[in-house]
Design an enzyme around this catalytic site. Structure first.
Site, PDB file in Angstrom:
ATOM      1  N   HIS A  16      -9.540   1.397   5.398  1.00 47.90           N
ATOM      2  CA  HIS A  16      -8.194   1.536   5.966  1.00 47.90           C
ATOM      3  C   HIS A  16      -8.255   2.524   7.125  1.00 47.90           C
ATOM      4  CE1 HIS A  16      -4.033   2.781   6.419  1.00 47.90           C
ATOM      5  NE2 HIS A  16      -3.709   1.615   5.874  1.00 47.90           N
ATOM      6  N   SER A  26       3.560  -1.788  10.364  1.00 50.53           N
ATOM      7  CA  SER A  26       5.021  -1.794  10.511  1.00 50.53           C
ATOM      8  C   SER A  26       5.653  -3.141  10.131  1.00 50.53           C
ATOM      9  CB  SER A  26       5.427  -1.389  11.932  1.00 50.53           C
ATOM     10  OG  SER A  26       5.023  -0.058  12.192  1.00 50.53           O
ATOM     11  N   GLU A  84      -6.507   4.923   8.023  1.00 57.68           N
ATOM     12  CA  GLU A  84      -6.335   6.347   7.683  1.00 57.68           C
ATOM     13  C   GLU A  84      -7.624   6.926   7.106  1.00 57.68           C
ATOM     14  OE1 GLU A  84      -2.738   5.758   5.423  1.00 57.68           O
ATOM     15  OE2 GLU A  84      -1.744   5.257   7.311  1.00 57.68           O
ATOM     16  N   ASN A 117       0.862  -1.184   0.000  1.00 59.67           N
ATOM     17  CA  ASN A 117       0.000   0.000   0.000  1.00 59.67           C
ATOM     18  C   ASN A 117       0.902   1.238   0.000  1.00 59.67           C
ATOM     19  OD1 ASN A 117      -1.851   2.013   0.478  1.00 59.67           O
ATOM     20  ND2 ASN A 117      -2.289   1.415   2.598  1.00 59.67           N
ATOM     21  N   TRP A 118       0.974   1.892  -1.127  1.00 59.12           N
ATOM     22  CA  TRP A 118       1.903   3.031  -1.251  1.00 59.12           C
ATOM     23  C   TRP A 118       1.320   4.316  -0.665  1.00 59.12           C
ATOM     24  CZ3 TRP A 118       3.485   2.329  -7.124  1.00 59.12           C
ATOM     25  CH2 TRP A 118       4.192   1.133  -7.257  1.00 59.12           C
ATOM     26  N   LYS A 119       0.053   4.301  -0.331  1.00 53.91           N
ATOM     27  CA  LYS A 119      -0.610   5.502   0.209  1.00 53.91           C
ATOM     28  C   LYS A 119      -0.389   6.677  -0.751  1.00 53.91           C
ATOM     29  CE  LYS A 119      -0.036   3.378   4.651  1.00 53.91           C
ATOM     30  NZ  LYS A 119       0.089   3.486   6.102  1.00 53.91           N
ATOM     31  N   GLY A 151       2.610   2.558  10.637  1.00 50.27           N
ATOM     32  CA  GLY A 151       3.550   3.657  10.405  1.00 50.27           C
ATOM     33  C   GLY A 151       4.326   4.077  11.651  1.00 50.27           C
ATOM     34  N   GLU A 185      -5.171  -4.667  11.064  1.00 45.25           N
ATOM     35  CA  GLU A 185      -4.146  -3.626  11.123  1.00 45.25           C
ATOM     36  C   GLU A 185      -4.361  -2.783  12.376  1.00 45.25           C
ATOM     37  OE1 GLU A 185      -2.248  -2.665   7.193  1.00 45.25           O
ATOM     38  OE2 GLU A 185      -4.036  -1.436   7.262  1.00 45.25           O
TER      39      GLU A 185
HETATM   40  P1  PGA Z   1       2.900   0.481   7.601  1.00 45.92           P
HETATM   41  O1  PGA Z   1       1.434   0.684   6.988  1.00 45.92           O
HETATM   42  O2  PGA Z   1       3.416  -0.826   7.084  1.00 45.92           O
HETATM   43  O3  PGA Z   1       3.685   1.666   7.110  1.00 45.92           O
HETATM   44  O4  PGA Z   1       2.752   0.463   9.085  1.00 45.92           O
HETATM   45  C1  PGA Z   1       0.541  -0.397   6.863  1.00 45.92           C
HETATM   46  C2  PGA Z   1      -0.770   0.071   6.279  1.00 45.92           C
HETATM   47  O5  PGA Z   1      -1.196   1.188   6.590  1.00 45.92           O
HETATM   48  O6  PGA Z   1      -1.410  -0.647   5.499  1.00 45.92           O
END
Ligand code: PGA
Length: 256
Positions: free
Chosen positions: A94, A212, A96, A9-11, A172, A166
């Site tokens: 997600h 992470s 976010e 997931n590159w966001k 993150g 998650e």
């Molecule tokens: P991260 O993000 O690996 O940077 O913690 C995971 C995600 O948000 O899917």
């Protein structure tokens, strides 16, 4: 043993040019990966370009978000109907999206339906915040998010659904969940899906871990029974690091 599913997931990172270079680089590093399903979730802007590029490279694509209506006056949104033919998977709910953009379980439910209606595969993201964890509310939160997200999914469609655990506190932050945290969440999620759809069907639902994930810790999660893959954020932004995560899944598959 089923193929592990590894999603990057590159966001809101990597522009169209960078995305294209990345795919080229990744395909050099993992030229043959029939034993692992590798999915990239780039910016929507890159989907058209990458959809042509990845076919040859055998990667699949995911959208990071979707709107729940198929068309209409919804400025700035993208529908599952528009994503058909470009992606195979869509991330839904997600953390976010939930925490920065205020998506509710009701939104998530409608999006899940839209994705399934358009014959794409939804990846339903669930997980508790640090406060909810501290207050021992993880089970309760997962229960609500699963029940809310899956409310309108039929027992026929559930088989295709992917659920990603998650924990918000792990995303993150570099504070990845311990394998025992994942085992607990896995049991709660599987139990919940089983109570909704029965054991035989629930077994077919794939479960991922995200938060992470790195090349160093990936194997610890992949080794757990009932964990079918990983949703990788930060560690998916560099092709060589992501390739090492994929490599862990390949060796896991061989060992299993
Ligand atoms: P991260 O993000 O690996 O940077 O913690 C995971 C995600 O948000 O899917």
């Amino acid at each position: 043993m089923s193929k592990k599913l590894i999603i990057g997931n590159w966001k809101m990172n990597l522009n169209v040019h960078q995305a294209s270079l990345y795919v080229h680089e990744l395909s050099e590093k993992i030229p043959e990966h029939n034993d692992v399903e590798v999915v990239l979730a780039p910016t929507n802007l890159a989907l058209q370009t990458l959809s042509l590029q990845v076919k040859r490279r055998q990667f699949k694509l995911a959208a990071q978000n979707v709107y729940y209506r198929d068309d209409g006056a919804f400025t700035g949104e993208i529908s599952a109907t528009m994503l058909r033919g470009l992606v195979q998977y869509v991330l839904v709910g997600h953390s976010e999206r939930r925490h920065i953009f205020g998506e509710t379980d009701k939104d998530v439910r409608a999006k899940m339906q839209a994705v399934v209606r358009n014959e794409l595969i939804p990846i339903l993201c669930v997980g508790e915040t640090a406060d909810e964890r501290a207050n021992n509310e993880t089970k309760h939160v997962l229960h609500d998010q699963i029940t809310g997200g899956l409310a309108n999914i039929s027992s026929e469609d559930i088989e295709r659904v992917v659920i990603a655990y998650e924990p918000v506190w792990a995303i993150g932050t570099g504070k990845n969940a311990r394998p025992e945290d994942l085992e607990k969440a896995r049991d709660t999620i599987r139990h919940q899906v089983t109570s909704l759809y029965g054991e035989a069907i629930a077994k077919k639902v794939r479960l991922l871990y995200g938060g992470s994930v790195s090349a160093d810790n990936a194997a610890d999660y992949l080794a757990l029974p009932g964990v079918d893959g990983l949703l990788v954020g930060g560690a998916s932004l560099k092709a060589d690091v992501f390739a090492s995560v994929v490599e862990k899944a390949r060796s896991q598959g061989r060992e299993g």
